[in-house]
Design a protein around this motif. Structure first.
Motif, PDB file in Angstrom:
ATOM      1  N   THR A 126       0.832  -1.202   0.000  1.00  0.00           N
ATOM      2  CA  THR A 126       0.000   0.000   0.000  1.00  0.00           C
ATOM      3  C   THR A 126       0.865   1.250   0.000  1.00  0.00           C
ATOM      4  N   HIS A 127       1.942   1.214   0.767  1.00  0.00           N
ATOM      5  CA  HIS A 127       2.875   2.357   0.797  1.00  0.00           C
ATOM      6  C   HIS A 127       3.478   2.596  -0.586  1.00  0.00           C
ATOM      7  N   LEU A 128       3.838   1.524  -1.270  1.00  0.00           N
ATOM      8  CA  LEU A 128       4.415   1.668  -2.607  1.00  0.00           C
ATOM      9  C   LEU A 128       3.431   2.343  -3.558  1.00  0.00           C
ATOM     10  N   ALA A 129       2.149   1.966  -3.444  1.00  0.00           N
ATOM     11  CA  ALA A 129       1.140   2.520  -4.350  1.00  0.00           C
ATOM     12  C   ALA A 129       0.771   3.945  -3.998  1.00  0.00           C
ATOM     13  N   VAL A 130       0.603   4.233  -2.701  1.00  0.00           N
ATOM     14  CA  VAL A 130       0.093   5.535  -2.262  1.00  0.00           C
ATOM     15  C   VAL A 130       1.195   6.578  -2.121  1.00  0.00           C
ATOM     16  N   ALA A 131       2.290   6.207  -1.480  1.00  0.00           N
ATOM     17  CA  ALA A 131       3.357   7.178  -1.206  1.00  0.00           C
ATOM     18  C   ALA A 131       4.386   7.246  -2.324  1.00  0.00           C
ATOM     19  N   ASP A 132       4.762   6.089  -2.873  1.00  0.00           N
ATOM     20  CA  ASP A 132       5.800   6.070  -3.907  1.00  0.00           C
ATOM     21  C   ASP A 132       5.235   6.171  -5.324  1.00  0.00           C
ATOM     22  N   HIS A 133       3.919   6.037  -5.464  1.00  0.00           N
ATOM     23  CA  HIS A 133       3.237   6.200  -6.765  1.00  0.00           C
ATOM     24  C   HIS A 133       3.815   5.277  -7.841  1.00  0.00           C
ATOM     25  N   ILE A 134       4.087   4.038  -7.461  1.00  0.00           N
ATOM     26  CA  ILE A 134       4.639   3.099  -8.438  1.00  0.00           C
ATOM     27  C   ILE A 134       3.527   2.605  -9.365  1.00  0.00           C
ATOM     28  N   SER A 135       3.913   2.019 -10.486  1.00  0.00           N
ATOM     29  CA  SER A 135       2.941   1.482 -11.440  1.00  0.00           C
ATOM     30  C   SER A 135       2.405   0.146 -10.948  1.00  0.00           C
ATOM     31  N   ALA A 136       1.315  -0.292 -11.566  1.00  0.00           N
ATOM     32  CA  ALA A 136       0.717  -1.573 -11.192  1.00  0.00           C
ATOM     33  C   ALA A 136       1.680  -2.725 -11.445  1.00  0.00           C
ATOM     34  N   SER A 137       2.406  -2.673 -12.558  1.00  0.00           N
ATOM     35  CA  SER A 137       3.321  -3.764 -12.885  1.00  0.00           C
ATOM     36  C   SER A 137       4.476  -3.832 -11.887  1.00  0.00           C
ATOM     37  N   THR A 138       4.944  -2.676 -11.416  1.00  0.00           N
ATOM     38  CA  THR A 138       6.028  -2.654 -10.436  1.00  0.00           C
ATOM     39  C   THR A 138       5.551  -3.184  -9.096  1.00  0.00           C
ATOM     40  N   GLN A 139       4.323  -2.828  -8.721  1.00  0.00           N
ATOM     41  CA  GLN A 139       3.758  -3.345  -7.476  1.00  0.00           C
ATOM     42  C   GLN A 139       3.586  -4.864  -7.554  1.00  0.00           C
TER      43      GLN A 139
END
Length: 320
Positions: A56-69
């Motif tokens: 969740t931190h990667l998606a919300v704070a780091d704004h990574i792409s879906a493929s990276t997540q």
């Protein structure tokens, strides 16, 4: 004797599965980030809840792409299943936003303009990417035995989905690829004379066939211009050419051609698929040549066609 460190255990498990060195580097990096995120606590003391917080931190704070997540999740699932021998269960993290943008595609004229500003092996690589629909690494990992001149076919291994496929070798490239292989063979003979000439073999084939690594048929079609030390085995070998060389050359060629698009080697694959559909080939044929498991992945090129034709290729009632 102290037990091996966690990341060393991860590397050993990855190599046992015969994953690529790129996958190894990516998985190790994500597992390290996961441990640091949780203040260096050992993953044995963590579980699904902590994995969800990290993703969740990667998606919300780091704004990574879906493929990276998804790659980060795959790395952590590998850690728990293959190294710690635990099942995490369902993961309910905030999902990164899926990129829905259509791929950029070159016109036939733009393809020729970019290639015209490339020389030597870079020009041959670009023509092969466009003419056969290969990904860059698929092209660089081609072995001599994978090129079937007589059948005008290429056997593509080490694919994204880890499944072999066959694609077309353009007639226009038969003579250039034959000349290129002749030069590569001279390089291989020179390496053998110097005591080298061995190449990396997948899936422990070097142990099963000790002499195969020096056989001509196993050599890379596009070898590096220098010998290097294999980071895993320490053996001095000639690996395949590095992808950064063509990436830089293609960007420079696009600028020189005055093409106002973001151009990378992968755009040739997109253009290959789009132009085949324009020529009337059915979507299933294109899917097979590209190696897509799901036809929905290939369907994106029908949307690209609609965009190129303007709207939905429908005559507006305002036009009568």
């Amino acid at each position: 004797m102290h037990p091996p460190k966690l990341l060393d255990q991860v590397r050993a498990a990855i190599r046992l599965k015969h994953y690529s060195s790129r996958t190894e580097a990516a998985y190790v990096q994500w597992i390290k980030r996961f441990v640091l995120f949780h203040n260096k606590r050992h993953p044995n003391g963590l579980g699904a809840a902590e994995v969800e917080v990290f993703l969740t931190h990667l998606a919300v704070a780091d704004h990574i792409s879906a493929s990276t997540q998804n790659q980060a999740l795959a790395a952590l699932l590998f850690l728990y299943r293959e190294v710690l021998h635990r099942e995490l269960g369902a993961i309910d993290a905030v999902r990164a936003r899926t990129d829905r943008r259509l791929p950029s595609v070159l016109t036939r004229d733009e393809v020729q303009q970019v290639i015209a500003h490339l020389t030597g092996t870079h020009a041959l690589l670009a023509r092969l990417l466009y003419g056969s629909g290969l990904r860059l690494l698929e092209c660089l990992r081609l072995r001599v035995k994978d090129v079937d001149i007589e059948r005008r076919a290429l056997l593509v291994r080490d694919t994204k989905g880890n499944e072999d496929r066959v694609t077309v070798l353009p007639n226009a490239l038969v003579e250039p690829i034959t000349d290129h292989l002749r030069a590569v063979r001279c390089l291989h003979v020179a390496d053998l004379a110097r005591g080298y000439g061995a190449v990396y073999l997948p899936d422990a084939l070097d142990r099963k066939y000790p002499n195969a690594a020096r056989d001509w048929v196993w050599q890379y079609v596009f070898p590096s211009d220098r010998l290097s030390v294999d980071p895993r085995s320490g053996v001095v070998r000639r690996h395949h050419a590095d992808e950064s060389g063509l990436q830089k050359a293609v960007r420079a060629a696009a600028r020189a051609a005055g093409i106002p698009k973001r151009v990378s080697p992968h755009i040739f694959r997109h253009s290959f698929a789009t132009h085949l559909l324009e020529n009337g080939y059915d979507i299933r044929t294109v899917q097979e040549l590209l190696g897509h498991k799901n036809v929905k992945t290939t369907m994106i090129y029908t949307h690209v066609l609609q965009r190129r034709r303007g709207g939905l290729a429908v005559r507006s009632p305002l036009d009568g």
